[in-house]
Design a protein around this motif. Structure first.
Motif, mmCIF file in Angstrom:
data_model
loop_
_atom_site.group_PDB
_atom_site.id
_atom_site.type_symbol
_atom_site.label_atom_id
_atom_site.label_comp_id
_atom_site.label_asym_id
_atom_site.label_seq_id
_atom_site.Cartn_x
_atom_site.Cartn_y
_atom_site.Cartn_z
ATOM 1 N N SER A 268 66.855 -47.191 -3.342
ATOM 2 C CA SER A 268 67.959 -46.289 -3.644
ATOM 3 C C SER A 268 67.779 -44.938 -2.977
ATOM 4 O O SER A 268 68.711 -44.366 -2.435
ATOM 5 N N VAL A 269 66.559 -44.409 -3.013
ATOM 6 C CA VAL A 269 66.260 -43.122 -2.373
ATOM 7 C C VAL A 269 64.868 -43.224 -1.778
ATOM 8 O O VAL A 269 63.936 -43.697 -2.432
ATOM 9 N N VAL A 270 64.722 -42.787 -0.532
ATOM 10 C CA VAL A 270 63.403 -42.746 0.110
ATOM 11 C C VAL A 270 63.196 -41.355 0.706
ATOM 12 O O VAL A 270 64.004 -40.891 1.516
ATOM 13 N N LEU A 271 62.105 -40.701 0.297
ATOM 14 C CA LEU A 271 61.714 -39.419 0.850
ATOM 15 C C LEU A 271 60.542 -39.603 1.802
ATOM 16 O O LEU A 271 59.717 -40.498 1.624
ATOM 17 N N ARG A 272 60.485 -38.744 2.806
ATOM 18 C CA ARG A 272 59.418 -38.770 3.807
ATOM 19 C C ARG A 272 58.660 -37.449 3.758
ATOM 20 O O ARG A 272 59.260 -36.380 3.799
ATOM 21 N N ARG A 273 57.338 -37.523 3.681
ATOM 22 C CA ARG A 273 56.542 -36.299 3.607
ATOM 23 C C ARG A 273 56.528 -35.595 4.957
ATOM 24 O O ARG A 273 56.159 -36.181 5.971
ATOM 25 N N LEU A 274 56.929 -34.349 4.953
ATOM 26 C CA LEU A 274 56.944 -33.559 6.179
ATOM 27 C C LEU A 274 55.645 -32.787 6.365
ATOM 28 O O LEU A 274 55.140 -32.661 7.472
ATOM 29 N N LYS A 275 55.124 -32.248 5.259
ATOM 30 C CA LYS A 275 53.935 -31.415 5.323
ATOM 31 C C LYS A 275 53.468 -31.092 3.907
ATOM 32 O O LYS A 275 54.251 -31.187 2.952
ATOM 33 N N PRO A 276 52.206 -30.676 3.761
ATOM 34 C CA PRO A 276 51.797 -30.127 2.469
ATOM 35 C C PRO A 276 52.590 -28.850 2.191
ATOM 36 O O PRO A 276 53.019 -28.167 3.123
ATOM 37 N N CYS A 277 52.764 -28.529 0.932
ATOM 38 C CA CYS A 277 53.479 -27.299 0.589
ATOM 39 C C CYS A 277 52.473 -26.160 0.491
ATOM 40 O O CYS A 277 51.685 -26.087 -0.457
ATOM 41 N N ASP A 278 52.481 -25.306 1.507
ATOM 42 C CA ASP A 278 51.578 -24.158 1.515
ATOM 43 C C ASP A 278 52.153 -23.067 0.624
ATOM 44 O O ASP A 278 53.333 -22.733 0.698
ATOM 45 N N ARG A 279 51.315 -22.526 -0.212
ATOM 46 C CA ARG A 279 51.774 -21.603 -1.250
ATOM 47 C C ARG A 279 51.574 -20.148 -0.855
ATOM 48 O O ARG A 279 50.588 -19.785 -0.196
ATOM 49 N N CYS A 280 52.545 -19.317 -1.273
ATOM 50 C CA CYS A 280 52.545 -17.900 -0.941
ATOM 51 C C CYS A 280 52.551 -17.073 -2.217
ATOM 52 O O CYS A 280 52.414 -17.590 -3.327
ATOM 53 N N ILE A 281 52.770 -15.783 -2.065
ATOM 54 C CA ILE A 281 52.727 -14.847 -3.193
ATOM 55 C C ILE A 281 53.792 -15.151 -4.242
ATOM 56 O O ILE A 281 53.672 -14.735 -5.404
ATOM 57 N N PHE A 282 54.835 -15.910 -3.880
ATOM 58 C CA PHE A 282 55.881 -16.255 -4.848
ATOM 59 C C PHE A 282 55.301 -17.029 -6.035
ATOM 60 O O PHE A 282 55.807 -16.948 -7.154
ATOM 61 N N THR A 283 54.215 -17.758 -5.807
ATOM 62 C CA THR A 283 53.598 -18.516 -6.885
ATOM 63 C C THR A 283 53.054 -17.611 -7.979
ATOM 64 O O THR A 283 52.843 -18.059 -9.113
ATOM 65 N N THR A 284 52.827 -16.340 -7.682
ATOM 66 C CA THR A 284 52.300 -15.413 -8.689
ATOM 67 C C THR A 284 53.407 -14.760 -9.509
ATOM 68 O O THR A 284 53.117 -13.900 -10.350
ATOM 69 N N VAL A 285 54.653 -15.131 -9.279
ATOM 70 C CA VAL A 285 55.773 -14.588 -10.059
ATOM 71 C C VAL A 285 55.964 -15.432 -11.317
ATOM 72 O O VAL A 285 56.217 -16.638 -11.232
ATOM 73 N N ASP A 286 55.826 -14.806 -12.451
ATOM 74 C CA ASP A 286 56.085 -15.478 -13.728
ATOM 75 C C ASP A 286 57.595 -15.644 -13.866
ATOM 76 O O ASP A 286 58.321 -14.651 -14.003
ATOM 77 N N PRO A 287 58.105 -16.889 -13.835
ATOM 78 C CA PRO A 287 59.560 -17.074 -13.830
ATOM 79 C C PRO A 287 60.229 -16.779 -15.174
ATOM 80 O O PRO A 287 61.451 -16.690 -15.231
ATOM 81 N N TYR A 288 59.448 -16.615 -16.221
ATOM 82 C CA TYR A 288 60.020 -16.322 -17.544
ATOM 83 C C TYR A 288 60.046 -14.831 -17.829
ATOM 84 O O TYR A 288 60.959 -14.335 -18.487
ATOM 85 N N ARG A 289 59.063 -14.110 -17.311
ATOM 86 C CA ARG A 289 59.013 -12.658 -17.503
ATOM 87 C C ARG A 289 59.639 -11.894 -16.342
ATOM 88 O O ARG A 289 59.942 -10.707 -16.470
ATOM 89 N N GLY A 290 59.774 -12.562 -15.202
ATOM 90 C CA GLY A 290 60.369 -11.911 -14.044
ATOM 91 C C GLY A 290 59.500 -10.825 -13.458
ATOM 92 O O GLY A 290 59.990 -9.772 -13.034
ATOM 93 N N CYS A 291 58.188 -11.084 -13.401
ATOM 94 C CA CYS A 291 57.264 -10.106 -12.820
ATOM 95 C C CYS A 291 56.064 -10.857 -12.237
ATOM 96 O O CYS A 291 55.813 -12.018 -12.577
ATOM 97 N N LYS A 292 55.308 -10.174 -11.364
ATOM 98 C CA LYS A 292 54.129 -10.778 -10.774
ATOM 99 C C LYS A 292 52.935 -10.634 -11.720
ATOM 100 O O LYS A 292 52.823 -9.644 -12.445
#
Length: 355
Positions: A268-292
């Motif tokens: 039904s659906v097939v995805l193809r891996r393009l690359k590992p997901c390299d992480r940046c400073i956005f990962t340090t943003v708390d999405p519930y508090r809206g701050c780093k």
């Protein structure tokens, strides 16, 4: 690849025959690569089930969690919500994401027909509604650059722009809200890195306003492993995954070249891996508090054990960028549901599938 030369005594003959055979070998190699590039695997291994599907209609905004979605060439779509089809940009300036304005992660979006509602705890005025039919009718097209590529969007108007400015910056930064929906003004190709050839990215891989590609996949087990190393646990929302898999081993997704959803024998659906997901400073943003986060978690911990050690060129480029999850393109569009079985074809089983 070697080019074979057949020697003839005359210099002219030697060059002519050598080039002829070389071009023939090159053509044969190119034909083989082209014929195999779009072939799907025939052997699949069941690894778990889909536990969560997230659509992010507003770039850097809150996710819309759904029980099923259409997997399209530009990302997940459900109930009129297409992944990364809205974005916020500075007035007459560049786009803005949660990296620059962390409170953008607290803006929620909901759909009812052609009307869209935005709300945020950071705007005391309450929710605001936007009529997409009116936006399309007025057709105020704005051009901008999204991660080095030309893009366009329909300006959603002054009222929601003022509302969004209040929500993301307490009114200090004037912004505009753009929309590029089901009938796209422009499509971008998946973003290619200038420092490394991720050879599984194709020209047919399209995005709207996503950073890199149409899909991000992660697993619950990898998150559990990470949280066991953190003083304060995080949720999968910190990593903005579209598809979350339950039941696989931690970081097993590093070895998934292709991912298929549904019953045995279905495609039904097939995805193809393009690359590992390299992480940046956005990962340090708390999405519930809206701050780093003050301690730059979870990046600090991820850097202790999720930095690449090869290939050398890529490991050097990502020397401070840990990987978590996978960037995916799509080979077969269709429906995907929470509870679908997840089948994979492993990169380790075929050298052509390694990134």
């Amino acid at each position: 690849m070697k080019l074979v030369n057949t020697r003839i005594n005359t210099p002219t003959g030697q060059v002519a025959v050598g080039v002829g055979v070389g071009v023939g070998a090159l053509v044969a190699w190119w034909a083989w690569r082209r014929s195999t590039a779009n072939q799907l695997p025939t052997k699949w291994e069941e690894v778990g089930v889909v536990s969560k599907l997230n659509v992010y209609p507003l770039k850097s905004g809150r996710p819309v969690s759904v029980s099923e979605a259409d997997a399209t060439e530009r990302g997940l779509s459900a109930d009129g919500a297409l992944d990364r089809s809205f974005l916020v940009m500075k007035k007459d300036g560049p786009l803005l994401t949660g990296r620059q304005v962390p409170k953008l992660t607290r803006v929620a979006i909901s759909f009812k027909g052609h009307k869209v509602t935005f709300e945020s705890p950071d705007n005391p005025a309450g929710p605001i509604e936007v009529d997409l039919e009116l936006v399309a009718k007025e057709a105020k097209v704005v051009e901008l650059i999204v991660f080095g590529a030309n893009a366009k969007g329909l300006d959603c108007g002054d009222e929601v722009a003022a509302w969004m400015s209040q929500a993301v910056s307490a009114g200090e930064t004037p912004v505009r809200l753009l929309y590029n929906g089901e009938d796209p003004l422009t499509q971008r190709c998946a973003r290619r890195a200038p420092y490394y050839d991720f050879r599984h990215i194709r020209d047919s891989d399209k995005v709207t306003y996503a950073d890199t590609c149409a899909y991000m996949l992660a697993s619950e087990s990898s998150l559990v492993d990470l949280n066991a190393r953190l003083a304060e646990p995080v949720t999968i929302d910190w990593f903005r995954a579209n598809v979350v898999v339950q039941g696989s081993a931690a970081y097993d997704e590093d070895d998934w070249a292709f991912v298929r959803f549904g019953g045995e024998g279905e495609q039904s659906v097939v995805l193809r891996r393009l690359k590992p997901c390299d992480r940046c400073i956005f990962t340090t943003v708390d999405p519930y508090r809206g701050c780093k986060t003050a301690d730059q978690e979870p990046m600090t911990t991820l850097r202790k054990y999720r930095l690449l050690d090869g290939p050398e060129k890529l490991a050097k480029a990502w020397s401070i960028k840990p990987v978590f999850g996978s960037h995916m393109g799509i080979d077969v569009c269709g429906k995907v549901k929470v509870g679908d079985k997840v089948w994979v074809a492993r990169a380790s089983s075929n050298p052509r599938w390694h990134f």
